[in-house]
Design a protein around this motif. Structure first.
Motif, short mmCIF file in Angstrom:
data_model
loop_
_atom_site.label_atom_id
_atom_site.label_comp_id
_atom_site.label_asym_id
_atom_site.label_seq_id
_atom_site.Cartn_x
_atom_site.Cartn_y
_atom_site.Cartn_z
N LEU A 190 24.24 10.60 41.71
CA LEU A 190 25.64 10.16 41.80
C LEU A 190 25.74 8.69 42.18
N ALA A 191 24.90 8.25 43.11
CA ALA A 191 24.92 6.85 43.52
C ALA A 191 24.51 5.95 42.36
N PHE A 192 23.53 6.37 41.60
CA PHE A 192 23.09 5.60 40.44
C PHE A 192 24.21 5.53 39.41
N SER A 193 24.84 6.66 39.16
CA SER A 193 25.96 6.73 38.21
C SER A 193 27.09 5.79 38.65
N LYS A 194 27.35 5.77 39.93
CA LYS A 194 28.41 4.91 40.46
C LYS A 194 28.05 3.44 40.28
N SER A 195 26.79 3.10 40.52
CA SER A 195 26.38 1.70 40.41
C SER A 195 26.38 1.22 38.95
N VAL A 196 26.07 2.11 38.02
CA VAL A 196 26.02 1.73 36.61
C VAL A 196 27.43 1.63 36.01
N THR A 197 28.22 2.66 36.22
CA THR A 197 29.54 2.70 35.60
C THR A 197 30.65 2.12 36.48
N GLY A 198 30.38 2.01 37.78
CA GLY A 198 31.39 1.49 38.70
C GLY A 198 32.38 2.54 39.17
N GLN A 199 32.22 3.76 38.68
CA GLN A 199 33.12 4.83 39.12
C GLN A 199 32.40 6.18 39.04
N LYS A 212 30.63 11.92 49.75
CA LYS A 212 30.79 12.17 51.19
C LYS A 212 30.35 13.60 51.54
N GLU A 213 30.74 14.56 50.70
CA GLU A 213 30.37 15.96 50.94
C GLU A 213 28.85 16.13 50.94
#
Length: 70
Positions: free
Chosen positions: A35-44, A52-53
């Motif tokens: 999830l963190a990687f996905s967030k860093s690549v796509t920004g969302q 958080k969960e």
């Protein structure tokens, strides 16, 4: 009956063996990394609250593993 103040997932976690807890901990860490990687690549992220969960679940698992080891 003694109430330990445990909530939902915490009750389930405490019933598991240390090996099962460590396996689940690894699964949760892998999910968090993805999830963190996905967030860093796509920004969302599809569900930002999920990050958080997962962090809280990892903390719970660490706590229970430590308590059972002692």
């Amino acid at each position: 009956e003694i109430s330990l103040g445990l909530v939902g997932s915490e009750m389930c976690i405490r019933d598991r063996s240390i090996a099962e807890l460590k396996a689940r901990l690894n699964d949760e860490k892998t999910t968090l990394q993805k999830l963190a990687f996905s967030k860093s690549v796509t920004g969302q992220v599809e569900n930002p609250a999920r990050l958080k969960e997962i962090r809280k679940e990892i903390a719970r698992l660490h706590t229970v593993i430590t308590q059972k080891s002692a």
